[in-house]
Design an enzyme around this catalytic site. Sequence first.
Site, PDB file in Angstrom:
ATOM      1  N   GLU A 208      -2.215  -5.337  -8.221  1.00 65.84           N
ATOM      2  CA  GLU A 208      -1.940  -4.103  -7.483  1.00 65.84           C
ATOM      3  C   GLU A 208      -0.539  -3.584  -7.768  1.00 65.84           C
ATOM      4  OE1 GLU A 208      -4.527  -5.170  -3.430  1.00 65.84           O
ATOM      5  OE2 GLU A 208      -2.358  -4.934  -3.346  1.00 65.84           O
TER       6      GLU A 208
ATOM      7  N   THR B 257       2.014 -21.213  11.312  1.00 65.50           N
ATOM      8  CA  THR B 257       3.345 -21.014  10.735  1.00 65.50           C
ATOM      9  C   THR B 257       3.344 -20.205   9.440  1.00 65.50           C
ATOM     10  OG1 THR B 257       3.055 -23.264   9.870  1.00 65.50           O
ATOM     11  CG2 THR B 257       4.478 -22.995  11.787  1.00 65.50           C
ATOM     12  N   GLY B 258       2.165 -19.771   8.967  1.00 71.02           N
ATOM     13  CA  GLY B 258       2.112 -18.866   7.836  1.00 71.02           C
ATOM     14  C   GLY B 258       2.353 -19.529   6.492  1.00 71.02           C
TER      15      GLY B 258
ATOM     16  N   LYS C  52       0.824  -1.206   0.000  1.00 67.85           N
ATOM     17  CA  LYS C  52       0.000   0.000   0.000  1.00 67.85           C
ATOM     18  C   LYS C  52       0.860   1.259   0.000  1.00 67.85           C
ATOM     19  CE  LYS C  52      -3.208  -2.872  -0.093  1.00 67.85           C
ATOM     20  NZ  LYS C  52      -2.301  -4.024  -0.193  1.00 67.85           N
TER      21      LYS C  52
ATOM     22  N   ASP D  94      -2.586 -18.166   7.430  1.00 73.72           N
ATOM     23  CA  ASP D  94      -2.256 -18.580   6.065  1.00 73.72           C
ATOM     24  C   ASP D  94      -1.916 -20.060   5.960  1.00 73.72           C
ATOM     25  OD1 ASP D  94      -2.643 -15.986   5.369  1.00 73.72           O
ATOM     26  OD2 ASP D  94      -0.622 -15.610   4.634  1.00 73.72           O
TER      27      ASP D  94
ATOM     28  N   HIS E 106     -26.036  13.291  -1.240  1.00 74.05           N
ATOM     29  CA  HIS E 106     -25.822  13.669  -2.639  1.00 74.05           C
ATOM     30  C   HIS E 106     -24.825  14.824  -2.726  1.00 74.05           C
ATOM     31  CE1 HIS E 106     -26.694  14.410  -6.858  1.00 74.05           C
ATOM     32  NE2 HIS E 106     -26.824  15.696  -6.568  1.00 74.05           N
TER      33      HIS E 106
END
Length: 469
Positions: A183, A139-140, A50, A308, A435
Amino acid sequence: MIRCDVAVIGAGTAGLAAERAARGAGARTVLIDPEFNGTLCALAGCMPSKLLIAAASAAHQVEQAPRFGVLPGPMRIDGPRVMTRLRAERDRFLSFTRESFDDLPEGTALVGRARFSAAQRLTLEDGREIEAGAIVIATGSRPVVPPPFRDLGPNVMTTDTLFELPDLPQRLAVIGAGPLGAELAQAMARLGVRVTLLDSGDAVAKARAPAVNAALGAALSEDLRLILGVETSAERLENGEIRVSWTGEDGRAGQDDFTHVLVATGRAPVLSGLELKASGIDLDEDGQPLFNRLTMQCGNTPVFMAGDVAADAPVLHEASSEGAIAGRNAAQFPKVDPFERHVFFTIAFTDPPSAAIGAAAKDAAISASADYGDQGRARVEGRARGVLCIHADPGGRLVGADLCAPGGEHLAHQLAWAVQSGATAAQLLDMPFYHPTLEEGMKTALREICRRSGTSEPPSRDVGSPSGS
């Protein structure tokens, strides 16, 4: 022998949540990690990506300014400064996680790699043994690099190494058009890098709806070369560059030379070295532990999964939720409670952002769309493009959505909350819409759902403003 109620293997987002939840439930805990280096999100995932996107957004705004009559002059992108700021801010986020390790009760953090020696016993690489009432595996994951891109030198990168570059690449091939690949490819392109994005599939950022896929593909193609439906191979040239070749079933073929290649073909659970057979848990044909996603328990054993490594919903908010579920159940084992999971929810922070929520159109009775190509607020801001698709059951209750639209990350949150709370299209239409806003654009789809489900729209409360504009 170290004895505890709950042992957690892995100090990432899920592991930290599991340890915290177990300790909060009164359990004596240990948290085991070989490095205690911080979470994947802060180190090589959410936050550094990001930060790169933020730099790209700033460059894009300068580039688009003349359409508004604002003439900023020639733009120059300082690659080393972009990467230096990225790492400085990333390291700041990492420091917060690392400080949390210092707040753990004395003796909780154990440095080392663990393996099972029995269902409730672990052995560390230095010989220390741990006996636990229950164990959480957190443990990812690690990046997957397909064979054609292995052993080609440091210019073939994953997200684990990309953010260490001292400068922006000159020419970049991104292999894999999933959310992160899309991205980063667009961000690099907007920072002046010549980018080619390749994928063997036909979907960008795992888009489920054809209209969303088309809209996102068109947006990306304005910034980079997008090549879908091809198989890729690579070789290292004498000058250190990487030649990437591609072929498609339709006869398409091509090749190009790149200074760098980013492999973004996904991540695999980190299970090697755990000696899972000694744990007594059941594994599938790929060696992945079988578990209940409502309890995170592996069968009826005292072993739980989270994050994960579970390969179930590899996004941060789900990792944190899974860790909390696993930690609480591990603390009270053998009593195990099921917990309601969040609605399926993913966002790709492309421009426009794309998102998927809940059920897809194929699993819904009604699907209606809203075109953002001429939406009022989006046109004011010079970013009128994209589409929003909302899915509902026969009675008009929202069950899912897919979108690629300006402000998509915010629209997606509102729709995710609506789906999870069981709201109907009529109930959303009865909410206030200011609006002019991007949110007004969803009215078109909501009204169509009301019409097709035979439900009545609430009486209009608009006074003189164009609805849905």
